[in-house]
Design a protein around this motif. Structure first.
Motif, PDB file in Angstrom:
ATOM      1  N   ALA A   1       0.820  -1.214   0.000  1.00 21.93           N
ATOM      2  CA  ALA A   1       0.000   0.000   0.000  1.00 21.93           C
ATOM      3  C   ALA A   1       0.851   1.261   0.000  1.00 21.93           C
ATOM      4  CB  ALA A   1      -0.942  -0.004   1.200  1.00 21.93           C
ATOM      5  N   VAL A   2       1.935   1.279   0.767  1.00 22.66           N
ATOM      6  CA  VAL A   2       2.732   2.513   0.819  1.00 22.66           C
ATOM      7  C   VAL A   2       3.482   2.736  -0.487  1.00 22.66           C
ATOM      8  CG1 VAL A   2       2.952   2.452   3.331  1.00 22.66           C
ATOM      9  CG2 VAL A   2       4.764   1.463   1.927  1.00 22.66           C
ATOM     10  N   ILE A   3       3.809   1.658  -1.179  1.00 19.70           N
ATOM     11  CA  ILE A   3       4.443   1.815  -2.487  1.00 19.70           C
ATOM     12  C   ILE A   3       3.406   2.257  -3.518  1.00 19.70           C
ATOM     13  CG2 ILE A   3       5.615   0.572  -4.360  1.00 19.70           C
ATOM     14  CD1 ILE A   3       6.995  -1.093  -2.171  1.00 19.70           C
ATOM     15  N   GLY A   4       2.188   1.836  -3.343  1.00 21.21           N
ATOM     16  CA  GLY A   4       1.130   2.249  -4.259  1.00 21.21           C
ATOM     17  C   GLY A   4       0.667   3.671  -4.035  1.00 21.21           C
ATOM     18  N   ALA A   5       0.989   4.242  -2.856  1.00 20.07           N
ATOM     19  CA  ALA A   5       0.571   5.620  -2.552  1.00 20.07           C
ATOM     20  C   ALA A   5       1.781   6.402  -2.052  1.00 20.07           C
ATOM     21  CB  ALA A   5      -0.534   5.620  -1.506  1.00 20.07           C
ATOM     22  N   PRO A   6       2.816   6.551  -2.889  1.00 19.75           N
ATOM     23  CA  PRO A   6       4.089   7.086  -2.408  1.00 19.75           C
ATOM     24  C   PRO A   6       4.010   8.503  -1.878  1.00 19.75           C
ATOM     25  CG  PRO A   6       4.079   6.959  -4.804  1.00 19.75           C
ATOM     26  CD  PRO A   6       2.870   6.217  -4.323  1.00 19.75           C
ATOM     27  N   ASP A   7       3.178   9.358  -2.462  1.00 17.60           N
ATOM     28  CA  ASP A   7       3.128  10.737  -1.972  1.00 17.60           C
ATOM     29  C   ASP A   7       2.568  10.791  -0.556  1.00 17.60           C
ATOM     30  OD1 ASP A   7       4.199  11.696  -4.291  1.00 17.60           O
ATOM     31  OD2 ASP A   7       2.275  12.126  -5.233  1.00 17.60           O
ATOM     32  N   GLY A   8       1.520  10.007  -0.312  1.00 18.57           N
ATOM     33  CA  GLY A   8       0.941   9.996   1.013  1.00 18.57           C
ATOM     34  C   GLY A   8       1.824   9.308   2.031  1.00 18.57           C
ATOM     35  N   ALA A   9       2.632   8.354   1.583  1.00 16.09           N
ATOM     36  CA  ALA A   9       3.421   7.554   2.509  1.00 16.09           C
ATOM     37  C   ALA A   9       4.794   8.143   2.788  1.00 16.09           C
ATOM     38  CB  ALA A   9       3.578   6.139   1.958  1.00 16.09           C
ATOM     39  N   LYS A  10       5.233   9.094   1.997  1.00 16.09           N
ATOM     40  CA  LYS A  10       6.565   9.662   2.221  1.00 16.09           C
ATOM     41  C   LYS A  10       6.566  10.490   3.497  1.00 16.09           C
ATOM     42  CE  LYS A  10       8.044   9.561  -2.593  1.00 16.09           C
ATOM     43  NZ  LYS A  10       8.345  10.338  -3.823  1.00 16.09           N
ATOM     44  N   GLY A  11       7.562  10.233   4.344  1.00 19.40           N
ATOM     45  CA  GLY A  11       7.630  10.912   5.624  1.00 19.40           C
ATOM     46  C   GLY A  11       6.714  10.312   6.673  1.00 19.40           C
ATOM     47  N   LEU A  12       6.150   9.139   6.395  1.00 17.94           N
ATOM     48  CA  LEU A  12       5.211   8.483   7.309  1.00 17.94           C
ATOM     49  C   LEU A  12       5.938   7.489   8.207  1.00 17.94           C
ATOM     50  CD1 LEU A  12       2.231   7.735   8.136  1.00 17.94           C
ATOM     51  CD2 LEU A  12       2.342   5.994   6.330  1.00 17.94           C
ATOM     52  N   THR A  13       5.713   7.596   9.514  1.00 14.42           N
ATOM     53  CA  THR A  13       6.132   6.568  10.462  1.00 14.42           C
ATOM     54  C   THR A  13       4.872   5.896  10.972  1.00 14.42           C
ATOM     55  OG1 THR A  13       8.104   7.812  11.133  1.00 14.42           O
ATOM     56  CG2 THR A  13       7.329   6.090  12.629  1.00 14.42           C
ATOM     57  N   LEU A  14       4.770   4.588  10.757  1.00 15.52           N
ATOM     58  CA  LEU A  14       3.519   3.876  11.041  1.00 15.52           C
ATOM     59  C   LEU A  14       3.776   2.717  11.992  1.00 15.52           C
ATOM     60  CD1 LEU A  14       0.477   3.776  10.213  1.00 15.52           C
ATOM     61  CD2 LEU A  14       1.149   2.101   8.472  1.00 15.52           C
ATOM     62  N   GLU A  15       3.328   2.862  13.241  1.00 20.10           N
ATOM     63  CA  GLU A  15       3.328   1.753  14.190  1.00 20.10           C
ATOM     64  C   GLU A  15       1.942   1.111  14.136  1.00 20.10           C
ATOM     65  OE1 GLU A  15       6.519   2.678  17.627  1.00 20.10           O
ATOM     66  OE2 GLU A  15       4.562   3.614  17.932  1.00 20.10           O
ATOM     67  N   PHE A  16       1.888  -0.206  14.013  1.00 24.76           N
ATOM     68  CA  PHE A  16       0.569  -0.805  13.801  1.00 24.76           C
ATOM     69  C   PHE A  16       0.473  -2.248  14.280  1.00 24.76           C
ATOM     70  CE2 PHE A  16       3.114  -1.526  10.015  1.00 24.76           C
ATOM     71  CZ  PHE A  16       2.780  -2.787   9.561  1.00 24.76           C
ATOM     72  N   ASN A  17      -0.771  -2.607  14.604  1.00 30.05           N
ATOM     73  CA  ASN A  17      -1.182  -3.976  14.887  1.00 30.05           C
ATOM     74  C   ASN A  17      -2.205  -4.372  13.830  1.00 30.05           C
ATOM     75  OD1 ASN A  17       0.101  -3.823  17.548  1.00 30.05           O
ATOM     76  ND2 ASN A  17      -1.675  -2.613  18.188  1.00 30.05           N
ATOM     77  N   ASP A  18      -2.649  -5.621  13.862  1.00 30.48           N
ATOM     78  CA  ASP A  18      -3.842  -5.978  13.106  1.00 30.48           C
ATOM     79  C   ASP A  18      -5.028  -5.230  13.701  1.00 30.48           C
ATOM     80  OD1 ASP A  18      -3.584  -7.746  10.877  1.00 30.48           O
ATOM     81  OD2 ASP A  18      -2.865  -9.289  12.239  1.00 30.48           O
ATOM     82  N   GLY A  19      -5.956  -4.828  12.845  1.00 29.46           N
ATOM     83  CA  GLY A  19      -7.110  -4.083  13.325  1.00 29.46           C
ATOM     84  C   GLY A  19      -8.131  -3.896  12.238  1.00 29.46           C
ATOM     85  N   GLU A  20      -8.960  -2.877  12.389  1.00 33.00           N
ATOM     86  CA  GLU A  20     -10.080  -2.673  11.459  1.00 33.00           C
ATOM     87  C   GLU A  20      -9.960  -1.412  10.622  1.00 33.00           C
ATOM     88  OE1 GLU A  20     -12.139  -5.106  11.094  1.00 33.00           O
ATOM     89  OE2 GLU A  20     -11.204  -6.203  12.750  1.00 33.00           O
ATOM     90  N   GLN A  21      -8.912  -0.603  10.831  1.00 29.96           N
ATOM     91  CA  GLN A  21      -8.755   0.600  10.024  1.00 29.96           C
ATOM     92  C   GLN A  21      -8.303   0.204   8.609  1.00 29.96           C
ATOM     93  OE1 GLN A  21      -6.409   2.343  13.646  1.00 29.96           O
ATOM     94  NE2 GLN A  21      -6.594   3.988  12.144  1.00 29.96           N
ATOM     95  N   PRO A  22      -8.926   0.731   7.579  1.00 29.58           N
ATOM     96  CA  PRO A  22      -8.513   0.399   6.209  1.00 29.58           C
ATOM     97  C   PRO A  22      -7.058   0.815   5.962  1.00 29.58           C
ATOM     98  CG  PRO A  22     -10.658   1.493   6.216  1.00 29.58           C
ATOM     99  CD  PRO A  22     -10.101   1.636   7.597  1.00 29.58           C
ATOM    100  N   ILE A  23      -6.281  -0.094   5.424  1.00 30.42           N
ATOM    101  CA  ILE A  23      -4.859   0.181   5.202  1.00 30.42           C
ATOM    102  C   ILE A  23      -4.677   1.330   4.219  1.00 30.42           C
ATOM    103  CG2 ILE A  23      -2.706  -0.765   4.260  1.00 30.42           C
ATOM    104  CD1 ILE A  23      -3.653  -3.506   5.333  1.00 30.42           C
TER     105      ILE A  23
END
Length: 216
Positions: free
Chosen positions: A188-210
């Motif tokens: 997903a982050v490669i598919g949305a590079p502009d939104g993902a650049k500069g993003l630090t993402l700590e995550f678990n499994d959950g219900e928020q859409p990736i």
């Protein structure tokens, strides 16, 4: 479509990520340490390149990365001695970041871990300390680089089926996340590079859409 090169392509997360990237239309190269790993990487859909980044110089790594738009670091020493952990998870990762700059890559995706950072809190006597220190230093080096960087910090990895979404955001503490979910997030982050650049993402499994999280 991007040309993506995955460092540590024979790892469990990487072998799940490669077919997802191929299905998304990317051309993928997988970097491996041993020639006998090549068939597994090819079967996943990537071109296999044998290059031991632990023992390559920055210039040699840059030659391997040349022509690729996106670099994914999914390599690791996998435990063992602190010396090798520092050599791979810190030093080789930092050389690869520098090499990506020299190779004019546009995006660098670092697979780190939940809790990495200067305040990781791992006791120096712990077997995990060398890894925590290594990832913290490599993450900081990436964040200070000129690359379009993304830091992914999944919690404890499991072999379970993913939920199809993630749990992230202020106040979220480390739990568990399926390796398949991590592969989905990388894609997903490669598919949305502009939104993902500069993003630090700590995550678990959950219900928020990736896609909603990684698109910025």
């Amino acid at each position: 479509m991007s040309k993506v090169i995955v460092i540590g392509a024979h790892g469990k997360v990487a072998l799940l990520t490669v077919p997802r990237l191929v299905a998304a239309g990317h051309k993928v190269t997988g970097v491996i340490r041993k020639a006998e790993q090549a068939e597994d990487v090819r079967r996943a859909g990537a071109e296999a390149v044998v290059a031991d980044v632990e023992n390559l110089s920055t210039d040699e790594i840059a030659e391997t990365l040349a022509g690729h738009d996106v670099v994914v670091w999914s390599a690791g020493a996998g435990g063992g001695s602190p010396e090798r952990t520092y050599a791979v998870d810190r030093d080789a990762a930092i050389r690869t970041i520098d090499a990506a700059e020299r190779a004019n890559a546009s995006q660098f995706v670092m697979v780190s871990y939940f809790g990495a950072g200067p305040d990781h809190g791992v006791d120096p006597s712990s077997d995990f300390f060398a890894y925590a220190e290594s990832k913290t230093e490599a993450d900081a080096h990436l964040a200070a680089s000129s690359l379009g960087w993304t830091l992914l910090r999944p919690s404890s990895l499991t072999e379970e089926a993913g939920t199809g979404g993630i749990e992230t955001g202020p106040g979220v503490t480390g739990g568990e996340v399926a390796r398949t979910t991590v592969a989905d997030v990388i894609t997903a982050v490669i598919g949305a590079p502009d939104g993902a650049k500069g993003l630090t993402l700590e995550f678990n499994d959950g219900e928020q859409p990736i896609g909603g999280v990684t698109a910025g």
